[in-house]
Structure formats: structure tokens, C-alpha cells
Design an enzyme around this catalytic site. Sequence first.
Site, PDB file in Angstrom:
ATOM      1  N   HIS A 197      -8.946   1.502  -3.100  1.00 33.76           N
ATOM      2  CA  HIS A 197      -9.776   2.702  -3.204  1.00 33.76           C
ATOM      3  C   HIS A 197      -9.681   3.293  -4.602  1.00 33.76           C
ATOM      4  O   HIS A 197      -8.686   3.140  -5.288  1.00 33.76           O
ATOM      5  CB  HIS A 197      -9.332   3.715  -2.141  1.00 33.76           C
ATOM      6  CG  HIS A 197      -9.462   3.186  -0.745  1.00 33.76           C
ATOM      7  ND1 HIS A 197      -8.364   2.771  -0.008  1.00 33.76           N
ATOM      8  CD2 HIS A 197     -10.557   2.967   0.020  1.00 33.76           C
ATOM      9  CE1 HIS A 197      -8.784   2.338   1.171  1.00 33.76           C
ATOM     10  NE2 HIS A 197     -10.105   2.439   1.210  1.00 33.76           N
TER      11      HIS A 197
ATOM     12  N   SER B 237     -18.485   2.617   3.901  1.00 34.86           N
ATOM     13  CA  SER B 237     -17.150   2.542   4.500  1.00 34.86           C
ATOM     14  C   SER B 237     -16.216   3.515   3.785  1.00 34.86           C
ATOM     15  O   SER B 237     -16.631   4.577   3.339  1.00 34.86           O
ATOM     16  CB  SER B 237     -16.644   1.101   4.439  1.00 34.86           C
ATOM     17  OG  SER B 237     -16.642   0.621   3.099  1.00 34.86           O
TER      18      SER B 237
ATOM     19  N   ASP C 109      -4.625   2.653  -4.644  1.00 29.99           N
ATOM     20  CA  ASP C 109      -3.812   1.787  -3.789  1.00 29.99           C
ATOM     21  C   ASP C 109      -4.147   0.309  -3.958  1.00 29.99           C
ATOM     22  O   ASP C 109      -3.756  -0.516  -3.141  1.00 29.99           O
ATOM     23  CB  ASP C 109      -3.997   2.184  -2.323  1.00 29.99           C
ATOM     24  CG  ASP C 109      -5.474   2.168  -1.894  1.00 29.99           C
ATOM     25  OD1 ASP C 109      -6.326   1.737  -2.707  1.00 29.99           O
ATOM     26  OD2 ASP C 109      -5.759   2.586  -0.768  1.00 29.99           O
TER      27      ASP C 109
END
Length: 285
Positions: A219, A14, A216
Site C-alpha cells: 500500500h 480495492s 508495507d
Amino acid sequence: MVGPSRPLFVLFGSSIVQYSFSNGGWGAILTDIYARKADIIMRGYIGWNSRRAIQVLDKIFPKDASVQPSLIIVYFGGNDSIGPYPSGLGPHVPLPEYKENMRKIADHLKNLSENTRVIFLSCPPLNEEKLLQSTRCCFAEACLRLKSNNSLYPSLIALIYFHASPALSEIVRTNATCRLYSEACIQVCEEMNLKVIDLWTAFQQRDDWADTCFTDGLHFSSEGSKIVVEQILKVLKEADWNPSLHWKFMPTEFAENSSYDLVAADGISTLNPSEWTFHREIQWD
């Protein structure tokens, strides 16, 4: 296709994979480490869960391909762990189904060829507070951008998500669920005798992990990516695989000495720079 042929490494997952070439990411670091040794290809899809992964396995990794990867590094689970929405929409995948999906992914990949090796990454922890703050900023920015493009309907959607995001982010994406999905990934890999990296534990070996390892809250920053690379190289070095896929034991392309190499201080000999690594901030083992 260009030559010469090199071992092929594929990063599949992902956004943890899609963003792995950004911000000093782990994919970019691996590509530097394996320069002239292996070709590293990214197949990363932001927002994807394990359901979407199994839908495209045959397209990304066809069993009849003439060349199969030497190594596949897989990450799914973070989006699966997001809590369910009443509508049934969204990336949530119940834990039992997630485990079954991971088994299907593993079974498909490890049977691509006798020499295809697979490493799974488990879910890392989150900085929940930072993730909540960044989610608010993200949707606010998206809203302003859409409004500037005079797109009313998408702007309305962005506004709805922006106002809803504080509650949704706080409720549905937590370390408690990430830990469950991390443990599930590890369990599946142990059952199938596959290599797995416990990112949940690896990140938390650093006292300041929550403040330094994410851009963040979710990530990876460059510091977080360094942990991932360190763990991957550790597995590759310790694995009893023939041939070895650790960078120090792989041949360097066109590494023969040449009269065109840099001239040494004596003026009559040359220095072959093929294996030089002094440009790296970290001398990886």
C-alpha cells in the site's frame, strides 16, 4: 444531499482505494486539490478482486441514478494477481477472466452517461521483501489482539495464518504476476479507447521506489500517492474532454468577490482567497 451540486468523482477499487485517505493518500490529496470544485467519494473495498466488483456494479453505479459521476477512477488487479490456492478459495482470478471482468466494468461505467469519464489504474510494483515482513507483523498483531479478547477459535485461525504467511506471501504475491496483470489492464483499456495510468512504469521511474513508495510493501506511502496524483492530473490535463475535469479549468464554488473578504494592505479593498493554494506542500499542475 447537500448543495450546491458539484461534479462527482468516484474512486472505485480495492484497498489501494480504501486506504487512499490514509497516510497522506492520493484520495485525500485529490480531495484537497478539488476543494470547492468537485465532491470526491470513495468506494474502496480491501481484499476485493474484479469478480466481486462486477457483482456490485449495479448497486454502486445504478444506471437509473438521477446524478451520474463525472469521473470514475478504477483500480482492481493486485488481488486478482495473487496465486491460486489448492482449495480454490482466495482472491485469485485467472488472467483471461480478469481481462473480461475489466471489460465488463469499463463497459458498465462508460455507459452511465455521455459525460461520465473513466480512468483505470494498472497494478503497481511491489516491495516483496517488505511485504513479507509486514505480513508477518500483521498476523502476529491480529493473533495477540484476538487472544486478548478471549476469542479462542479466531485466535487459532490467526496463528495458522501467521505461521503460514511467510511461505504464502513469498510464493503467491510477486512482481512477476503484478506485471502481467498491469499489462492486461493496459491492453483492455487501449482496446476500449479508455484512459489508463501505467502505475507499474510510473513508480519505477524513481530509483528509490521500493524503499519510499510503500507503507508495507504493497500500500502506498505519501510518496507513492504523490506519483498517483501526478499521473492522474496529467491525464486530466491532457484529455480532450468537454467540460475539462482538470482542477485549474473547473469553477470554484462561491468564488465571487465579497466585502467580507480579507482586507488588503490599502485598507479600502479586499482580497479574495478562493483560489489560494499556498497551503499545499506541492503546487500541483
